[in-house]
Design a protein around this motif. Structure first.
Motif, PDB file in Angstrom:
ATOM      1  N   TYR A  23     -33.657 -65.275  18.160  1.00 34.40           N
ATOM      2  CA  TYR A  23     -33.966 -66.056  19.360  1.00 34.40           C
ATOM      3  C   TYR A  23     -35.225 -65.536  20.047  1.00 34.40           C
ATOM      4  N   ALA A  64     -26.132 -67.243  20.411  1.00 38.31           N
ATOM      5  CA  ALA A  64     -26.142 -66.416  19.203  1.00 38.31           C
ATOM      6  C   ALA A  64     -24.731 -66.262  18.637  1.00 38.31           C
ATOM      7  N   LEU A  65     -23.745 -66.106  19.517  1.00 33.46           N
ATOM      8  CA  LEU A  65     -22.351 -66.007  19.055  1.00 33.46           C
ATOM      9  C   LEU A  65     -21.910 -67.309  18.397  1.00 33.46           C
ATOM     10  N   TYR A 104     -14.131 -64.482  22.077  1.00 28.18           N
ATOM     11  CA  TYR A 104     -14.828 -63.197  22.056  1.00 28.18           C
ATOM     12  C   TYR A 104     -15.116 -62.665  23.457  1.00 28.18           C
ATOM     13  N   LEU A 133     -26.907 -76.267  17.606  1.00 26.94           N
ATOM     14  CA  LEU A 133     -26.569 -75.946  18.998  1.00 26.94           C
ATOM     15  C   LEU A 133     -26.721 -77.170  19.889  1.00 26.94           C
ATOM     16  N   ARG A 188     -10.816 -53.747  22.336  1.00 24.63           N
ATOM     17  CA  ARG A 188     -11.347 -52.496  22.873  1.00 24.63           C
ATOM     18  C   ARG A 188     -11.998 -52.717  24.242  1.00 24.63           C
ATOM     19  N   GLU A 189     -12.586 -53.916  24.410  1.00 29.26           N
ATOM     20  CA  GLU A 189     -13.278 -54.224  25.673  1.00 29.26           C
ATOM     21  C   GLU A 189     -12.302 -54.397  26.824  1.00 29.26           C
ATOM     22  N   GLU A 218     -17.401 -59.990  11.089  1.00 32.12           N
ATOM     23  CA  GLU A 218     -16.791 -61.304  11.263  1.00 32.12           C
ATOM     24  C   GLU A 218     -16.665 -62.069   9.954  1.00 32.12           C
ATOM     25  N   HIS A 219     -17.642 -61.884   9.066  1.00 34.91           N
ATOM     26  CA  HIS A 219     -17.706 -62.771   7.907  1.00 34.91           C
ATOM     27  C   HIS A 219     -17.590 -62.092   6.551  1.00 34.91           C
ATOM     28  N   VAL A 244     -18.687 -67.353  15.834  1.00 40.17           N
ATOM     29  CA  VAL A 244     -17.681 -66.633  16.639  1.00 40.17           C
ATOM     30  C   VAL A 244     -17.445 -67.444  17.912  1.00 40.17           C
ATOM     31  N   LEU A 251     -21.860 -56.824  13.767  1.00 37.57           N
ATOM     32  CA  LEU A 251     -20.925 -57.881  14.161  1.00 37.57           C
ATOM     33  C   LEU A 251     -20.832 -59.029  13.144  1.00 37.57           C
ATOM     34  N   ARG A 260     -12.392 -58.774  21.041  1.00 41.09           N
ATOM     35  CA  ARG A 260     -12.567 -57.319  21.006  1.00 41.09           C
ATOM     36  C   ARG A 260     -11.589 -56.699  22.003  1.00 41.09           C
ATOM     37  N   ARG A 311     -10.425 -63.991  17.492  1.00 44.15           N
ATOM     38  CA  ARG A 311     -11.521 -63.075  17.163  1.00 44.15           C
ATOM     39  C   ARG A 311     -12.041 -62.468  18.472  1.00 44.15           C
ATOM     40  N   ARG A 343     -30.525 -58.217  12.856  1.00 42.37           N
ATOM     41  CA  ARG A 343     -29.219 -58.861  13.008  1.00 42.37           C
ATOM     42  C   ARG A 343     -29.190 -60.200  12.288  1.00 42.37           C
ATOM     43  N   GLU A 375     -27.384 -65.116  24.499  1.00 40.86           N
ATOM     44  CA  GLU A 375     -26.410 -64.317  23.753  1.00 40.86           C
ATOM     45  C   GLU A 375     -25.206 -65.173  23.334  1.00 40.86           C
ATOM     46  N   VAL A 434     -30.442 -66.389  12.757  1.00 39.18           N
ATOM     47  CA  VAL A 434     -31.288 -66.911  13.834  1.00 39.18           C
ATOM     48  C   VAL A 434     -31.803 -65.760  14.688  1.00 39.18           C
ATOM     49  N   ALA A 438     -31.896 -62.081  22.307  1.00 38.57           N
ATOM     50  CA  ALA A 438     -30.472 -62.421  22.473  1.00 38.57           C
ATOM     51  C   ALA A 438     -29.543 -61.374  21.863  1.00 38.57           C
ATOM     52  N   LEU A 439     -29.940 -60.119  21.955  1.00 36.89           N
ATOM     53  CA  LEU A 439     -29.026 -59.074  21.488  1.00 36.89           C
ATOM     54  C   LEU A 439     -27.884 -58.968  22.487  1.00 36.89           C
ATOM     55  N   TRP A 440     -26.694 -58.661  22.000  1.00 35.30           N
ATOM     56  CA  TRP A 440     -25.551 -58.517  22.910  1.00 35.30           C
ATOM     57  C   TRP A 440     -25.699 -57.175  23.629  1.00 35.30           C
TER      58      TRP A 440
END
Lengths: 265, 404
Positions: free
Chosen positions: A105, B274-275, B285, A71, B185-186, A126-127, B280, A122, B183, B181, A171, B271, A103, A109-111
């Motif tokens: 955090y 994290a993506l 996204y 990062l 739906r959003e 994705e993968h 992603v 997710l 969403r 990639r 996650r 967040e 990772v 850092a949950l969406w």
């Protein structure tokens, strides 16, 4: 009513730590503009070990973790995964290499717009090419593993801080990663929840065989989980010591390391 | 430091029940503290006490607390201030003569935690350039320095903006290739938030805009006896300019700020990081659903704003003696395809600009609550600025291709 938290009891297992480096850090210098945070970091993390990065507040522990996962770009030096230069790799190649990372955090850092189940799903969506049913089953298993069975449809705002950390851990384990990076897993948790999380980390390593890199300054976490610990010395801006925390506390030639680990004045 | 001006003789002081006396005894100043000390009653000033020192300057300060009654934090606060003042005057205080509890409190307040010491060392070890940068923020700079700092930060800001334009373009390219990639739906959620939920405010603002335009036009037209032209004038203004501008400004205030705050908060809570680690692309996204939603929403809102504005114009016209039939007949003349579609065409581009401004400010947001607030504010400013600039460009362009 949601189910109550599940308590994990850790049964000691002899960990399989291979003497080969999984992650190598070579001459890493971290800086924000002209301000050097740490310089010339050289160390290796062995496959299957729980490696703790420790040090006082503001010494650059989380910054080092951000460098390890790509990062942040280092001012000098490089990070190698399985012998491959991660720092010099293209962004596309890094994305592929990151499939082996998980990772967790500091903040979780949950969406926030996704449920816990969707958060864990997710990475799988994705993968992998898994079907919806398969993803759903894996998600339920991962959440159950961290004691969150029954919370699949909850949103991050509806759960406690400890549960957020565990959901984040679930996650991070979604893709069965080779390496788990945990940033301050015990921060902001009460001692009991923090201890449960420590047990969970040990169980995950023992059962999944993943290499786990933990960033923390909390002694309880360090002594509970670390196979080896790296001390970042804010005074010299480089590595202060590397070894088993008990050994470092008792025998380290660096007084700041002994002081940090014994928490004496 | 120079000593404070000295007065002859011993001094006394009293605030509430707290009492102080100072006298000299064998080269030492004796401070006699007595009575009850309370933060609710106030306490004497240390500087004022030192001014009462006798002519022959004492070298040390001792305390006599034999008559001290009850006390709270007012006493240690006073003593800490007294110790600081006496040190600057070169007088050595003897805190051993204080009650043990008070001494311990003073020792605690004088101690500096190691973490703070480390921070001070760190600041001392910070390169001179970095320290100068901090100082520059603290000390008022000259006009030229300010211009220089502003220029450099503007260039850096452009750098980030260009980078984000590149990322957005790549994401759109991937979207058209069906490989984004995102969403989808959003999108429905964002369409509702930016479109349906904005209908009341768009109705009100557009209706009033049409009403105002009609009143202004009526006053002018009345002078030449052409009040029948008020309705077509309002229709033309709403369809070509005001409808799309009003809807855009409302979306800048409602939606661009919301996008900036949402993405800024996601930056703060890691967040977005994290993506990124998950591989992603955050732009695909997070930004694409918002951008797609606005591209669908703004043209519809523009047509709706046109309708509401024209309604306002008709209302004014009919109240001024122009019949509805007359107004509608005159309006037919301006209801041409270029006039009706010009606002809609512009709205598609404006939607991209508004979404881009909101998302850009959110994605480059700092990691504090204040930064999120700043991101939201600057998203609105940037959005409105871009829309007005783009509108001017369209005016020139439509004129050049005779799109009337």
């Amino acid at each position: 009513m949601p189910p109550s938290d599940v308590h994990h009891e850790h049964t000691p297992v002899v960990p399989i730590i291979e003497p080969v480096p999984h992650i190598s850090v070579r001459g890493l210098t971290m800086a924000y503009g002209d301000n050097i945070v740490m310089r010339d970091l050289d160390f290796e993390i062995r496959r299957g070990e729980i490696f703790v990065i420790m040090g006082g507040s503001g010494c650059g522990k989380s910054t080092l973790l951000r460098h390890l996962v790509g990062l942040q770009q280092p001012a000098a030096g490089a990070v190698f995964f399985n012998g491959e230069n991660f720092t010099a790799a293209t962004e596309a190649r890094r994305d592929v290499m990151r499939h082996d990372f998980g990772v967790m955090y500091q903040s979780g850092a949950l969406w926030t717009s996704l449920t816990l189940a969707e958060n864990v799903a997710l990475p799988l969506r994705e993968h992998t090419q898994l079907s919806t049913r398969e993803i759903d089953e894996i998600v339920r298993y991962k959440l159950a593993l961290v004691g969150l069975a029954g919370f699949e449809e909850y949103y991050p705002a509806q759960i406690s801080g400890g549960m957020t950390k565990r959901a984040s851990l679930a996650r991070s384990m979604a893709l069965d990663p080779d390496v788990l990076f945990l940033d301050e897993p015990g921060a902001g948790l009460d001692p009991v929840t923090s201890r449960l999380l420590d047990n969970l980390i040990l169980q995950i390593r023992d059962s999944l065989g993943a290499t786990i890199v933990v960033v923390t300054h909390e002694l309880q976490n360090i002594f509970a989980v670390a196979d080896r610990a790296l001390f970042l010395d804010i005074a010299t801006r480089t590595i202060g010591a590397l070894g088993h925390p008990v050994e470092l506390r008792d025998n380290s030639p660096n007084p700041r390391v002994r002081h940090f680990l014994s928490r004496s004045d | 430091m120079s000593r404070p001006p000295k007065k002859s003789g011993a001094g006394t002081g009293q605030v509430g029940d707290a009492r102080l006396d100072i006298a000299e005894n064998s080269g030492a100043a004796v401070v006699r503290i007595s009575g009850d000390w309370s933060i609710h009653a106030g306490f004497p000033s240390a500087a004022a006490l030192l001014e009462k020192l006798p002519n022959a300057a004492p070298n040390s300060l001792v305390f006599d607390c034999a008559a001290l009654g009850n006390y709270d934090s007012s006493l240690p606060s006073f003593l800490l201030s007294l110790l600081r003042h006496s040190e600057t005057c070169g007088i050595v205080p003897d805190t051993g003569t204080l009650p043990p509890r008070v001494s311990r409190l003073l020792a605690l307040s004088a101690a500096r935690p190691k973490s703070v010491s480390a921070a001070v060392e760190r600041i001392a070890a910070t390169p001179a350039a970095a320290r100068a940068a901090v100082r520059q923020r603290l000390v008022s700079a000259s006009v030229f320095e300010r211009i220089g700092v502003w220029s450099i930060s503007s260039v850096r800001s452009w750098d980030k903006a260009l980078d984000f334009i590149g990322q957005t373009t790549r994401a759109l390219f991937n979207l058209f290739r069906g490989r984004a990639r995102t969403r989808f739906r959003e999108c429905w959620f964002f369409i509702q938030a930016s479109g349906a939920d904005a209908l009341p405010i768009v109705s009100l603002i557009s209706f009033l805009t049409g009403l105002i335009l009609a009143y202004v036009g009526y006053l002018q037209m009345q002078q030449v006896g052409a009040t029948v032209y008020v309705a077509p004038m309002v229709s033309l203004a709403m369809m070509r300019e005001m409808g799309v501008l009003m809807a855009s400004v409302i979306l800048c205030g409602r939606t661009a700020t919301a996008y900036a705050a949402q993405l800024g908060s996601m930056q703060v809570s890691e967040e977005i990081a994290a993506l990124r680690v998950l591989g992603v692309p955050p732009v695909e996204y997070l930004v694409l659903p918002r951008l797609i939603a606005l591209v669908f929403t703004l043209p519809v809102l523009t047509l709706y704003a046109d309708f509401c504005g024209i309604l306002g114009g008709l209302l004014v016209g009919s109240s001024m003696g122009v019949t509805l039939d007359q107004s509608l007949n005159m309006m037919e003349r301006v209801m041409t395809v270029p006039n009706v579609t010009s606002g809609v065409i512009k709205s598609v581009f404006f939607a991209v600009l508004i979404a881009w401004a909101g998302c850009f400010r959110g994605m480059v947001c700092g990691k504090s609550a204040q930064a999120v607030g700043n991101a939201a504010t600057s998203a609105a400013v940037l959005g409105i600025t871009l829309v007005i600039i783009a509108d001017a460009v369209f005016a020139v362009l439509f004129n050049a291709i005779n799109f009337f």
